[in-house]
Design a protein around this motif. Structure first.
Motif, mmCIF file in Angstrom:
data_model
loop_
_atom_site.group_PDB
_atom_site.id
_atom_site.type_symbol
_atom_site.label_atom_id
_atom_site.label_comp_id
_atom_site.label_asym_id
_atom_site.label_seq_id
_atom_site.Cartn_x
_atom_site.Cartn_y
_atom_site.Cartn_z
ATOM 1 N N GLY A 1 -3.662 5.969 -6.654
ATOM 2 C CA GLY A 1 -3.712 6.973 -7.706
ATOM 3 C C GLY A 1 -3.803 8.395 -7.199
ATOM 4 N N LYS A 2 -3.515 8.592 -5.929
ATOM 5 C CA LYS A 2 -3.619 9.918 -5.325
ATOM 6 C C LYS A 2 -2.252 10.601 -5.252
ATOM 7 C CE LYS A 2 -7.646 8.719 -2.488
ATOM 8 N NZ LYS A 2 -8.188 8.613 -1.103
ATOM 9 N N PRO A 3 -2.239 11.927 -4.978
ATOM 10 C CA PRO A 3 -0.954 12.613 -4.795
ATOM 11 C C PRO A 3 -0.158 11.997 -3.643
ATOM 12 C CG PRO A 3 -2.755 14.195 -4.956
ATOM 13 C CD PRO A 3 -3.393 12.846 -4.825
ATOM 14 N N LEU A 4 1.150 12.195 -3.664
ATOM 15 C CA LEU A 4 2.012 11.663 -2.605
ATOM 16 C C LEU A 4 1.768 12.381 -1.284
ATOM 17 C CD1 LEU A 4 5.368 11.374 -4.610
ATOM 18 C CD2 LEU A 4 3.434 9.777 -4.497
ATOM 19 N N GLY A 5 1.262 13.596 -1.370
ATOM 20 C CA GLY A 5 0.973 14.416 -0.201
ATOM 21 C C GLY A 5 0.636 15.808 -0.663
ATOM 22 N N TYR B 1 3.380 15.511 -6.557
ATOM 23 C CA TYR B 1 3.504 14.331 -7.413
ATOM 24 C C TYR B 1 4.975 13.946 -7.658
ATOM 25 C CZ TYR B 1 -1.488 14.698 -8.400
ATOM 26 O OH TYR B 1 -2.857 14.736 -8.273
ATOM 27 N N LEU B 2 5.873 14.887 -7.519
ATOM 28 C CA LEU B 2 7.289 14.599 -7.718
ATOM 29 C C LEU B 2 7.927 14.132 -6.414
ATOM 30 C CD1 LEU B 2 8.432 17.655 -9.893
ATOM 31 C CD2 LEU B 2 8.123 15.289 -10.669
ATOM 32 N N GLY C 1 9.958 11.635 -12.687
ATOM 33 C CA GLY C 1 8.684 12.203 -13.108
ATOM 34 C C GLY C 1 7.579 12.020 -12.089
ATOM 35 N N ASN C 2 6.369 12.374 -12.496
ATOM 36 C CA ASN C 2 5.217 12.349 -11.590
ATOM 37 C C ASN C 2 4.889 10.940 -11.125
ATOM 38 O OD1 ASN C 2 4.920 15.099 -11.721
ATOM 39 N ND2 ASN C 2 3.267 15.052 -13.227
ATOM 40 N N MET C 3 4.629 10.831 -9.831
ATOM 41 C CA MET C 3 4.256 9.555 -9.216
ATOM 42 C C MET C 3 2.967 9.739 -8.422
ATOM 43 S SD MET C 3 6.724 7.305 -9.897
ATOM 44 C CE MET C 3 8.314 7.499 -10.765
ATOM 45 N N THR C 4 2.295 8.627 -8.160
ATOM 46 C CA THR C 4 1.105 8.639 -7.302
ATOM 47 C C THR C 4 1.223 7.523 -6.272
ATOM 48 O OG1 THR C 4 -0.218 7.056 -8.588
ATOM 49 C CG2 THR C 4 -0.297 9.387 -9.269
ATOM 50 N N THR C 5 0.261 7.494 -5.346
ATOM 51 C CA THR C 5 0.164 6.400 -4.388
ATOM 52 C C THR C 5 -0.467 5.189 -5.079
ATOM 53 O OG1 THR C 5 -2.054 6.981 -3.629
ATOM 54 C CG2 THR C 5 -0.184 8.092 -2.560
ATOM 55 N N SER C 6 -0.580 4.092 -4.341
ATOM 56 C CA SER C 6 -1.206 2.886 -4.893
ATOM 57 C C SER C 6 -2.667 3.135 -5.248
ATOM 58 C CB SER C 6 -1.106 1.740 -3.889
ATOM 59 O OG SER C 6 -1.744 2.084 -2.667
ATOM 60 N N ASP D 1 0.815 -1.211 0.000
ATOM 61 C CA ASP D 1 0.000 0.000 0.000
ATOM 62 C C ASP D 1 0.857 1.272 0.000
ATOM 63 O OD1 ASP D 1 -2.210 -1.650 0.135
ATOM 64 O OD2 ASP D 1 -2.416 -1.473 2.322
ATOM 65 N N TRP D 2 2.144 1.116 0.305
ATOM 66 C CA TRP D 2 3.030 2.281 0.415
ATOM 67 C C TRP D 2 3.806 2.559 -0.879
ATOM 68 C CZ3 TRP D 2 5.726 -0.031 5.374
ATOM 69 C CH2 TRP D 2 4.756 -0.194 6.381
ATOM 70 N N LYS D 3 3.626 1.700 -1.883
ATOM 71 C CA LYS D 3 4.424 1.782 -3.103
ATOM 72 C C LYS D 3 4.129 3.048 -3.910
ATOM 73 C CE LYS D 3 5.207 -3.137 -4.126
ATOM 74 N NZ LYS D 3 4.845 -4.249 -5.052
ATOM 75 N N LEU D 4 5.146 3.430 -4.686
ATOM 76 C CA LEU D 4 5.005 4.495 -5.673
ATOM 77 C C LEU D 4 4.556 3.897 -7.005
ATOM 78 C CD1 LEU D 4 8.284 6.536 -5.053
ATOM 79 C CD2 LEU D 4 5.962 7.336 -4.571
ATOM 80 N N TYR D 5 3.693 4.642 -7.710
ATOM 81 C CA TYR D 5 3.249 4.237 -9.039
ATOM 82 C C TYR D 5 3.469 5.400 -10.013
ATOM 83 C CZ TYR D 5 0.970 0.007 -7.320
ATOM 84 O OH TYR D 5 0.722 -1.231 -6.785
ATOM 85 N N PHE D 6 3.813 5.045 -11.252
ATOM 86 C CA PHE D 6 3.929 6.080 -12.286
ATOM 87 C C PHE D 6 2.560 6.715 -12.504
ATOM 88 C CE2 PHE D 6 7.604 3.440 -13.372
ATOM 89 C CZ PHE D 6 8.577 4.402 -13.639
ATOM 90 N N ALA D 7 2.530 8.054 -12.528
ATOM 91 C CA ALA D 7 1.284 8.758 -12.832
ATOM 92 C C ALA D 7 0.900 8.516 -14.293
ATOM 93 C CB ALA D 7 1.455 10.250 -12.559
#
Length: 602
Positions: free
Chosen positions: A297-301, A310-311, A290-295, A221-227
């Motif tokens: 699909g939300k912003p990192l914070g 997102y960065l 580049g831009n990433m999201t949470t698992s 649940d803590w992983k980064l995903y490509f936006a």
């Protein structure tokens, strides 16, 4: 021909607390078959000024052979000062027979003048004392323990217990001996070196995400995903590192702002520091992807203004502040790879600022980090950015890692490319991470591949360079700022921007001194990356005639260089007149090989 010589082997520590005694070891070699009575004289200088009284030791030297003597120097009580110690041999009439110098740093902490090195050899039976001794001679005061850990998400292996440090494998299957790490740390602390445990700030390998029953863990649940708008990839952000004997060949990245991840990794790092006696955490990254999201699909914070993040590079300030708060008295250093997001690291609570440069990455103005001047510009900015976060308000000295002879696989490091990059970074107030593992030098990012060695010439020059940056640390990175001054050099091409095939005249100043660095790029280029080690040696010049304009009244002018006079300062004669441009000072520099520093007392 000299009939007797002296060579300073080392000092007993890389850094001294104010008022501590420094022990200097000297080897005297008598080259003739005759016993002699001589005096060994120890003196110290702060910049151009003598400090304290000379120490004299009468010695009877045996017939032809080597003799070792030790001398003690009482360090002054003033904190954060660099000195140049000189040892000279004199005969009964006071005639100089031989001499040598070494730098001494009197500082109660390493964070003002970091001199970072590395270790990567943790095999059973390693000569820890020998490697630390050799690093001591280069005045390395902080050590990055590279890939010492078991796994990124679990640095301390299960085999470590109160009964002993044990053995374990890293992700690549290298055998790591816990007792070797303990030996390094003990030897390093005896030298006043700081021990920093390397680990990523946001990474875990395969077994972190699947338990022994083959089920997914909470960590997924803590992983980064490509936006969706990121064309550099899709799905989970991960690297395949290679075949791993323990099934941990994949590296997955996690959201640095996830509070559960922070709580987990801070606890793991504290366990590592306490278990082995490390002094701090050296946090690493893999740059900007580049831009990433949470698992989900939300912003990192969200930032302080409520805008979505997102960065990953925009997470650095908050993550580092939280890490430092969790670490307490332990040190924190951090590597924003490629200097991507360095502006966020600079305003964090990280104790030591550090970055790994790549020539294709770009700065805040979209200019690539491929020239010496591009490195200088970032060192300057880091010092400025971090002033409010530094303990003395003068800013933090950036540690620069740059793999110079990247494509070399054998032979020796290229001496000009190493020395010119060092000169540029040190002149700007920065530092370098390049030496370690005894007397090895990095040429690429996987530290154990450090088998491109230094020649005897480069080794000697690196010792002089190390002495110089210690002895003159208060002129190099103690509140100096870059200034625009008119500097002219007769009969040679010169520039104030570090152009190829010129003498680079680079001006700095503080409250007491105006400083001009002369970096010799005549006959060579201004690119720091020298993949296969073909950079040409700059053309050495003599009797360099210089004109310098200043608004200040210059009282004295001094020259110091790691290339001449054992690094000692010499006073230069000058002529001053007033013309239409202002006060003009003319003087002559006897020679320029790689780097000369002229400092002028106001």
């Amino acid at each position: 021909m000299d009939t007797i010589t002296c060579k300073i082997v080392d000092t007993d520590k890389v850094r001294y607390n104010p008022g501590e005694k420094a022990i200097v070891t000297v080897v005297i070699e008598n080259l003739i078959e005759k016993e002699r009575d001589i005096a060994v004289v120890l003196s110290a200088n702060y910049l151009s000024e003598p400090v304290g009284a000379e120490e004299r030791l009468k010695v009877s030297v045996d017939k032809q052979g080597l003799q070792t003597v030790t001398l003690a120097w009482q360090t002054p009580e003033e904190d954060y000062k660099g000195y140049l110690l000189k040892v000279r041999l004199e005969d009964k009439k006071g005639k100089l027979l031989s001499q040598d110098t070494i730098g001494v740093d009197v500082s109660s902490s390493w964070v003002k003048f970091p001199r970072y090195g590395y270790l990567c050899d943790f095999e059973e039976g390693v000569d820890a004392a020998g490697k630390i001794d050799r690093m001591n001679r280069f005045h390395i005061n902080g050590i990055e323990y590279y890939d010492w850990q078991h796994l990124h998400h679990m640095p301390v292996a299960d085999t470590v217990s109160k009964a002993g440090a044990g053995m374990w494998q890293d992700w690549a299957g290298r055998s790591i001996d816990g007792d070797a790490i303990l030996s390094y740390i003990k030897e390093a602390k005896d030298k006043n070196m700081v021990n920093m445990a390397y680990n990523m700030i946001y990474a875990g390998t395969d077994t972190f995400f699947t338990n022994s029953d083959g089920k997914s863990t909470k960590a997924n649940d803590w992983k980064l995903y490509f936006a969706e708008d990121n064309d550099r990839g899709s799905g989970e952000f991960s690297f395949h590192m290679g075949t791993s004997p323990n099934g941990n060949g994949n590296l997955y990245f996690l959201n640095p702002l996830n509070k559960e991840w922070q709580e987990y990794i801070f606890e793991q790092e504290l366990k590592a520091l306490r278990t082995f006696g490390f002094d701090g955490w050296h946090g690493d990254t893999v740059g900007d992807w580049g831009n990433m999201t949470t698992s989900e699909g939300k912003p990192l914070g969200f930032n302080k203004d409520g805008n979505p993040i997102y960065l990953v590079t925009d997470t650095y300030t908050d993550f580092l502040n939280a890490a430092k708060d969790a670490l307490g008295d332990y040190y924190l250093s951090f590597n924003p790879v490629g200097a991507q997001g360095i502006e966020n690291a600079n305003v964090s609570d990280s104790d030591v600022l550090y970055t790994e440069f790549w020539p294709w990455d770009k700065d805040r103005e979209e200019m690539t980090y491929d020239t010496y001047s591009s490195l200088v510009r970032e060192v300057e900015r880091t010092m400025e950015d971090s002033k409010n976060r530094s303990f003395d308000g003068k800013g933090k000295s950036l540690v620069v890692k740059a793999y110079i002879n990247y494509e070399k696989t054998n032979g020796e490091m290229n001496t000009p490319s190493v020395l010119l990059c060092d000169a540029a970074v040190y002149a700007a107030g920065g530092s370098r991470l390049e030496l370690g593992n005894g007397d090895r030098m990095l040429h690429k990012e996987y530290y154990p591949d450090d088998n491109v060695l230094m020649s005897e010439e480069l080794t000697d020059k690196m010792k002089r360079m190390s002495d110089f940056v210690v002895a003159y640390e208060n002129l190099l990175r103690d509140g100096q700022e870059t200034v625009e001054k008119t500097v002219e050099v007769e009969e040679h091409s010169y520039s104030n921007t570090g152009e190829s095939d010129t003498i680079w005249v680079y001006s700095r100043a503080d409250e007491k001194y105006e400083i001009v660095h002369f970096i010799n790029l005549l006959g060579t280029d201004n690119l720091w990356r020298d993949e296969i080690g073909k950079k040409k040696t700059p053309e050495k010049v003599s009797n360099l005639k210089v004109t310098y304009y200043s608004d200040s009244e210059i009282k004295k002018i001094f020259l110091a260089s790691p290339d001449t006079e054992y690094g000692a300062s010499t006073e230069l004669k000058f002529v001053s007149v007033k013309d239409e441009k202002g006060m003009k000072y003319t003087f002559e520099i006897p020679s320029l090989e790689y780097w000369d520093m002229v400092y002028m007392e106001k």
